[in-house]
Design a protein around this motif. Structure first.
Motif, mmCIF file in Angstrom:
data_model
loop_
_atom_site.group_PDB
_atom_site.id
_atom_site.type_symbol
_atom_site.label_atom_id
_atom_site.label_comp_id
_atom_site.label_asym_id
_atom_site.label_seq_id
_atom_site.Cartn_x
_atom_site.Cartn_y
_atom_site.Cartn_z
ATOM 1 N N ASP A 159 0.907 -1.197 0.069
ATOM 2 C CA ASP A 159 -0.193 0.010 0.040
ATOM 3 C C ASP A 159 0.836 1.244 0.037
ATOM 4 O OD1 ASP A 159 -2.253 -1.690 -0.005
ATOM 5 O OD2 ASP A 159 -2.604 -1.269 2.045
ATOM 6 N N MET A 160 0.304 2.312 -0.780
ATOM 7 C CA MET A 160 1.074 3.113 -0.830
ATOM 8 C C MET A 160 0.382 4.551 -0.576
ATOM 9 S SD MET A 160 3.073 2.695 -4.590
ATOM 10 C CE MET A 160 4.221 3.951 -4.364
ATOM 11 N N VAL A 161 0.979 5.565 0.054
ATOM 12 C CA VAL A 161 0.563 7.027 0.237
ATOM 13 C C VAL A 161 1.488 7.950 -0.394
ATOM 14 C CG1 VAL A 161 -0.171 8.623 2.219
ATOM 15 C CG2 VAL A 161 -0.429 6.075 2.455
ATOM 16 N N VAL A 162 0.948 8.904 -1.278
ATOM 17 C CA VAL A 162 1.564 9.883 -1.941
ATOM 18 C C VAL A 162 0.779 11.142 -1.954
ATOM 19 C CG1 VAL A 162 2.785 8.074 -3.484
ATOM 20 C CG2 VAL A 162 0.732 9.133 -4.197
ATOM 21 N N ARG A 163 1.941 12.086 -2.220
ATOM 22 C CA ARG A 163 1.020 13.492 -2.312
ATOM 23 C C ARG A 163 0.461 13.682 -3.793
ATOM 24 N NH1 ARG A 163 2.371 17.449 1.615
ATOM 25 N NH2 ARG A 163 0.969 18.768 -0.015
ATOM 26 N N GLU A 164 -0.380 14.531 -3.889
ATOM 27 C CA GLU A 164 -1.130 14.830 -5.273
ATOM 28 C C GLU A 164 -0.115 15.572 -6.244
ATOM 29 O OE1 GLU A 164 -5.432 15.983 -6.539
ATOM 30 O OE2 GLU A 164 -4.723 17.163 -5.301
ATOM 31 N N ASN A 208 -1.282 7.985 -18.668
ATOM 32 C CA ASN A 208 -0.602 9.468 -18.713
ATOM 33 C C ASN A 208 -0.853 10.103 -20.006
ATOM 34 O OD1 ASN A 208 0.884 8.647 -16.486
ATOM 35 N ND2 ASN A 208 2.486 7.690 -17.648
ATOM 36 N N ASN A 209 -1.370 9.398 -21.254
ATOM 37 C CA ASN A 209 -1.697 10.347 -22.288
ATOM 38 C C ASN A 209 -3.073 10.665 -22.113
ATOM 39 O OD1 ASN A 209 -3.156 7.738 -22.308
ATOM 40 N ND2 ASN A 209 -1.994 7.077 -24.478
ATOM 41 N N VAL A 215 -3.916 9.118 -2.155
ATOM 42 C CA VAL A 215 -3.184 10.320 -2.774
ATOM 43 C C VAL A 215 -3.632 11.426 -1.642
ATOM 44 C CG1 VAL A 215 -3.406 11.898 -4.552
ATOM 45 C CG2 VAL A 215 -3.864 9.499 -5.099
ATOM 46 N N GLN A 216 -2.856 12.188 -0.985
ATOM 47 C CA GLN A 216 -3.144 13.034 0.119
ATOM 48 C C GLN A 216 -3.205 14.541 -0.555
ATOM 49 O OE1 GLN A 216 -0.012 12.611 3.134
ATOM 50 N NE2 GLN A 216 -1.238 11.102 4.248
ATOM 51 N N PHE A 217 -4.030 15.122 -0.181
ATOM 52 C CA PHE A 217 -4.303 16.700 -0.678
ATOM 53 C C PHE A 217 -5.092 17.594 0.349
ATOM 54 C CE2 PHE A 217 -7.671 13.775 -2.179
ATOM 55 C CZ PHE A 217 -8.672 14.745 -2.095
ATOM 56 N N PRO A 218 -4.813 18.842 0.310
ATOM 57 C CA PRO A 218 -5.431 19.611 1.266
ATOM 58 C C PRO A 218 -6.876 19.880 0.852
ATOM 59 C CG PRO A 218 -4.209 20.702 -0.333
ATOM 60 C CD PRO A 218 -3.861 19.587 -0.538
ATOM 61 N N ASN A 240 -3.301 12.021 -9.288
ATOM 62 C CA ASN A 240 -4.352 13.024 -8.728
ATOM 63 C C ASN A 240 -5.171 12.316 -7.925
ATOM 64 O OD1 ASN A 240 -6.676 12.236 -10.381
ATOM 65 N ND2 ASN A 240 -5.594 13.345 -12.182
ATOM 66 N N ARG A 241 -6.347 12.945 -7.204
ATOM 67 C CA ARG A 241 -7.231 12.230 -6.365
ATOM 68 C C ARG A 241 -8.257 11.309 -7.122
ATOM 69 N NH1 ARG A 241 -9.767 17.787 -4.603
ATOM 70 N NH2 ARG A 241 -7.526 18.087 -4.926
#
Length: 468
Positions: free
Chosen positions: A165-170, A201-202, A247-250, A220-221
């Motif tokens: 499991d991965m936690v990344v920023r947007e 990606n495309n 995906v983390q975001f404010p 992104n989210r």
């Protein structure tokens, strides 16, 4: 002495007599490979019969799943006094000779039927058992044939280097990896849980992606969710591993209606939609910053759906003090934001007066002194009044009668709220032109001809005003 002892050992096996090799000067234990070499060197016998044995059919290649039993068959015709042996080709190991098992592998066994069908049994097959096996007859020259044993293994996903499991920023880049073992080599397929499409990606969206690595640029989210790494090679069962991408975001807030109206005494609901991860703290405040809590006056509701939260504030029995601006606030460890909704008052509509038509008739009787002559009947005509349903913009209105009907109201313009085409309108009396004009909650000066509404005690009509 060594060769002589080996010869004695071989003939003892051929005659089915147990043998012990014991020497006063030499005591040794022979390895399986050494025995195999000695037996091959001395694997010569003489037949009383002139018929030479031959193979009845070729050894069939065999494919067996791991853990099962493999049985290789060898058909020999006219064996007579000759012997049959099974060997492992790649290791040059003798496994069996006639009805005897030579190898120390306890999973190996040999059986035969009518000295014609010779079977090599390998129980609980392992991947190391994969390879060529030889069926051999000790003729001169030696006769042999070879068959292949293939061991297939269902896929198995390896813990390393498969991603967890991965936690990344947007807006960061992500690579999800999946590794699997098995025979044949497994095929790796990526799929999003729930059947959702994967954004590439495309800009293209697909349901599946082939390959051991799934690359996502500027995540992104919308990429958030569970991904399935599926490994298959045609050997059941197919296996998969679930990898959660977070995906983390404010926080971000959307307000659909920033201006909401309500009548005094009614209940009204304000709504905001918040998106945030990690999950945010959400609440409502008034414009002065006071936090609104659940109670008899206010009802707050928060509906959670993944990283989205629907915020609702219901104001019961709206009063004039409730007409204000309200804020929905969302906060998490990455930031905070808010949205504003203004509540305004909608004037309550008034009931319009209805008009009625009254008809009165009077008759006179014959005077006694004029008997025989029928006097004329005097009929009072009913008072003609205007029907609301027949009023239009061309209806003629007596301006003097209108002025006289409203002189008793005073010189100030009168104000009455009516409903027209489903909208609340305000009717104002203009002292300048003695007409009633329709406005939208405020006094408006009309420079062109417009239609006004005349409201009297018995009359509702349209009237043309030049200036209002």
């Amino acid at each position: 002495m060594f060769i002589r002892a080996a010869t004695r050992f071989y003939f003892a096996i051929a005659k089915r007599i147990p043998v012990r090799i014991i020497s006063r000067h030499v005591r040794y234990q022979m390895d399986a490979r050494c025995i195999s070499l000695l037996l091959l060197c001395s694997f010569v016998t003489y037949s009383k019969n002139s018929d030479i044995p031959k193979f009845g059919q070729a050894i069939s290649n065999l494919t067996v799943p791991i853990g099962r039993e493999a049985v290789l068959s060898c058909v020999v015709d006219d064996l007579n006094t000759y012997k049959v042996a099974w060997l492992r080709v790649d290791t040059q190991t003798i496994l069996t000779i006639h009805n005897h098992v030579i190898t120390k592998n306890h999973r190996i066994a040999v059986t035969q039927s009518d000295r014609r069908m010779w079977y090599l049994h390998i129980r609980e097959v392992q991947e190391t058992d994969r390879g060529f096996y030889m069926c051999q007859i000790n003729t001169d020259p030696m006769k042999s044939q070879v068959g292949y044993l293939d061991v297939v293994v269902p896929p198995d996903i390896l813990d390393y280097p498969t991603s967890t499991d991965m936690v990344v920023r947007e807006n960061s880049n992500v690579s999800l990896k999946c590794a699997a073992s098995g025979s044949p080599t497994p095929r790796i397929t990526w799929r999003k849980e729930g059947g959702e499409l994967i954004a590439l990606n495309n800009g293209q969206e697909v349901s599946t992606v082939e390959g051991s690595t799934l690359n996502i640029s500027r995540v992104n989210r919308l990429h958030m969710g569970a991904y399935l790494c599926i490994a298959s090679n045609g050997i059941p069962p197919t296996v998969s591993k679930r990898i959660m991408l977070i995906v983390q975001f404010p926080p971000m807030i959307w307000v659909q209606n920033q201006l909401v109206g309500a009548q005094i005494g009614q209940s009204v609901t304000l709504e905001c939609l918040s998106e945030a991860y990690p999950k945010s703290i959400n609440y409502w405040t008034r414009e002065n910053g006071d936090i609104i809590s659940q109670g008899t006056k206010y009802d707050t509701e928060f509906t959670d759906n993944a990283y989205k939260i629907l915020m609702k504030l219901t104001i019961k029995a709206v009063t004039s003090s409730d007409i204000a601006t309200y804020r929905c606030v969302s906060k998490n460890s990455l930031g905070d934001t808010d949205g504003t909704i203004k509540l305004y008052e909608i004037p309550a509509p008034t009931t319009l007066p209805t008009t009625t038509t009254t008809t009165t008739t009077t008759t006179t009787t014959k005077p006694p002194e004029h008997r025989g002559v029928e006097p004329k009947k005097k009929v009072l005509k009913p008072k003609q009044e205007t029907n609301i349903n027949n009023i239009n913009s061309n209806t003629r209105i007596n301006e003097k009668s209108i002025k006289s009907e409203y002189t008793e109201r005073g010189s100030k313009p009168s104000k009455v709220a009516i409903m027209e085409s489903g909208h609340v309108q305000t009717v104002l009396h203009s002292s300048s032109n003695s007409c009633w004009c329709c406005t939208s909650n405020r006094i408006t000066t009309f420079t062109a001809f417009t239609t006004c509404i005349i409201l009297s005690k018995h009359l509702l009509s349209y009237f043309k005003c030049s200036i209002c």
